[in-house]
Design an enzyme around this catalytic site. Structure first.
Site, short mmCIF file in Angstrom:
data_model
loop_
_atom_site.label_atom_id
_atom_site.label_comp_id
_atom_site.label_asym_id
_atom_site.label_seq_id
_atom_site.Cartn_x
_atom_site.Cartn_y
_atom_site.Cartn_z
N GLU A 40 -1.89 -10.46 -5.02
CA GLU A 40 -3.05 -10.64 -4.48
C GLU A 40 -2.96 -11.98 -3.87
O GLU A 40 -2.14 -12.97 -4.10
CB GLU A 40 -4.38 -10.50 -5.41
CG GLU A 40 -4.42 -9.11 -6.24
CD GLU A 40 -5.14 -8.29 -5.09
OE1 GLU A 40 -4.96 -8.36 -3.78
OE2 GLU A 40 -6.18 -7.50 -5.77
N HIS B 189 -1.96 -7.95 0.57
CA HIS B 189 -1.15 -8.06 -0.60
C HIS B 189 -0.15 -6.83 -0.29
O HIS B 189 -0.23 -5.99 0.34
CB HIS B 189 -2.06 -7.55 -1.79
CG HIS B 189 -2.61 -6.08 -2.15
ND1 HIS B 189 -3.51 -5.96 -2.76
CD2 HIS B 189 -2.13 -4.89 -1.79
CE1 HIS B 189 -3.85 -4.61 -2.65
NE2 HIS B 189 -2.80 -3.91 -2.18
N ASP C 67 4.72 -1.52 -8.92
CA ASP C 67 3.72 -1.98 -9.64
C ASP C 67 3.00 -1.03 -10.56
O ASP C 67 3.52 0.18 -10.36
CB ASP C 67 2.55 -2.68 -8.63
CG ASP C 67 2.28 -1.67 -7.60
OD1 ASP C 67 2.58 -0.54 -7.41
OD2 ASP C 67 1.66 -2.30 -6.65
N ASN D 198 -6.19 -6.86 2.24
CA ASN D 198 -6.12 -8.39 2.41
C ASN D 198 -4.95 -8.89 2.23
O ASN D 198 -4.65 -10.11 1.79
CB ASN D 198 -6.71 -8.76 0.78
CG ASN D 198 -5.91 -8.11 -0.54
OD1 ASN D 198 -4.73 -7.59 -0.37
ND2 ASN D 198 -6.49 -8.22 -1.57
C1 GLP Z 1 -2.24 -0.61 -3.65
C2 GLP Z 1 -0.65 -0.75 -3.90
C3 GLP Z 1 0.02 -1.20 -2.87
C4 GLP Z 1 -0.34 -0.65 -1.54
C5 GLP Z 1 -1.82 -0.69 -1.26
C6 GLP Z 1 -2.09 0.02 0.30
O1 GLP Z 1 -2.83 -1.39 -3.81
N1 GLP Z 1 -0.66 -1.56 -5.06
O2 GLP Z 1 1.50 -1.10 -2.91
O3 GLP Z 1 0.53 -1.05 -0.47
O4 GLP Z 1 -2.41 -0.06 -2.19
O5 GLP Z 1 -2.30 1.30 0.10
P1 GLP Z 1 -2.45 2.25 1.01
O6 GLP Z 1 -1.33 2.71 1.68
O7 GLP Z 1 -2.96 3.79 0.54
O8 GLP Z 1 -3.57 1.96 1.87
#
Ligand code: GLP
Length: 258
Positions: A140, A135, A64, A133
């Site tokens: 989302e 995702h 992404d 959440n």
């Molecule tokens: C962002 C990214 C996701 C990732 C999420 C959790 O939203 N787009 O791909 O999984 O963060 O991040 P973290 O591992 O820092 O909690």
């Protein structure tokens, strides 16, 4: 789903690193799907210390990107991937693809990104983190389980979570481009990593809840080769966690495979 519960972030990084290096050595892993966020960092660090030329020859596709951040912004995902993945794994930058969040025609850029994955022969192993959440990527809740790479609107909870990387929440973009759940499900293997109590509810919904677009990560239950590697804190709300540990200690064929 194959659930693996380990003690520390570094254990998770080594476990995932072993899996990747085994695939690279066997020639079955040529294209790696890479994720940003803090959870997968231990994987890249583990691989950096065990680098091989075959690892450096991998192609990579990111999940992404934010819409509207200049590519040289330190928190654009293209910059994060350059720093944490291309740099540590010594990949050829020409073989590392990140969805474009600045293209004049975003829909066309999304189609080009999907075409590039197809041209590379598909993704052999997709690394994933998970949002609170539920995702994956930036899919989302209520994302179509069949969705492809496209523009999405970020939830305010996600923008708040990600504001730690920006001066304040207002600086976090409102839109993003993300591989779809349908795109992610086409990877030959998926590996989701998570650590900490803040992820416990999302992990329980993803692994033990119903398959529902309200928890996008639950779509991984439909994948025939999905592994979830988590620490004790992230495993805390799993009702079958004793069973997962028992399976871990008594693998079917002695290799840990399910
Ligand atoms: C962002 C990214 C996701 C990732 C999420 C959790 O939203 N787009 O791909 O999984 O963060 O991040 P973290 O591992 O820092 O909690």
């Amino acid at each position: 789903m194959h659930i693996v519960i380990l003690e520390t972030a570094s254990d998770i990084g080594s476990y995932a690193g072993d899996l990747i290096l085994r695939g690279v050595a066997a020639g079955t892993l040529r294209t790696l799907g890479v994720a940003t966020g803090s959870s997968p960092l231990s994987i890249y660090k583990s691989l950096e210390h065990r680098w091989t030329p075959a690892l450096g020859a991998l192609s990579a596709f990111a999940l992404d990107e934010y819409v509207g951040l200049p590519p040289d912004h330190p928190e654009s995902y293209s910059a994060v991937i350059r720093r944490e993945v291309t740099g540590r794994l010594r990949l050829d930058p020409a073989r590392v693809h990140v969805p474009q969040g600045n293209a004049p025609d975003l829909a066309a850029a999304c189609r080009d990104f999907e075409d590039a994955i197809t041209a590379a022969g598909g993704i052999d192993l997709q690394i994933l983190g998970i949002g609170r959440n539920g995702h994956i990527g930036f899919n989302e809740p209520t994302s179509s389980l069949a969705s492809r790479t496209r523009v999405k609107t970020l939830m305010s909870a996600t923008r708040m979570d990600n504001s730690r990387f920006f001066a304040d929440e207002q600086q976090v973009p409102r839109h993003c481009v993300t591989q779809g759940l349908g795109t992610i499900l086409e990877a030959r293997e998926v590996l989701l990593v998570a650590q900490g109590a803040a992820k416990a509810e999302a992990i329980a919904r993803a692994v033990e809840g119903p398959v529902s677009s309200m928890c996008p990560a639950s779509a991984l239950q439909l994948h025939p080769r999905a592994t979830v590697v988590i620490d004790e804190e992230a495993a805390r709300q799993l009702t079958l966690r004793d069973y997962y540990r028992y399976v871990q200690e008594n693998p079917v064929d002695g290799s840990g495979a399910q």
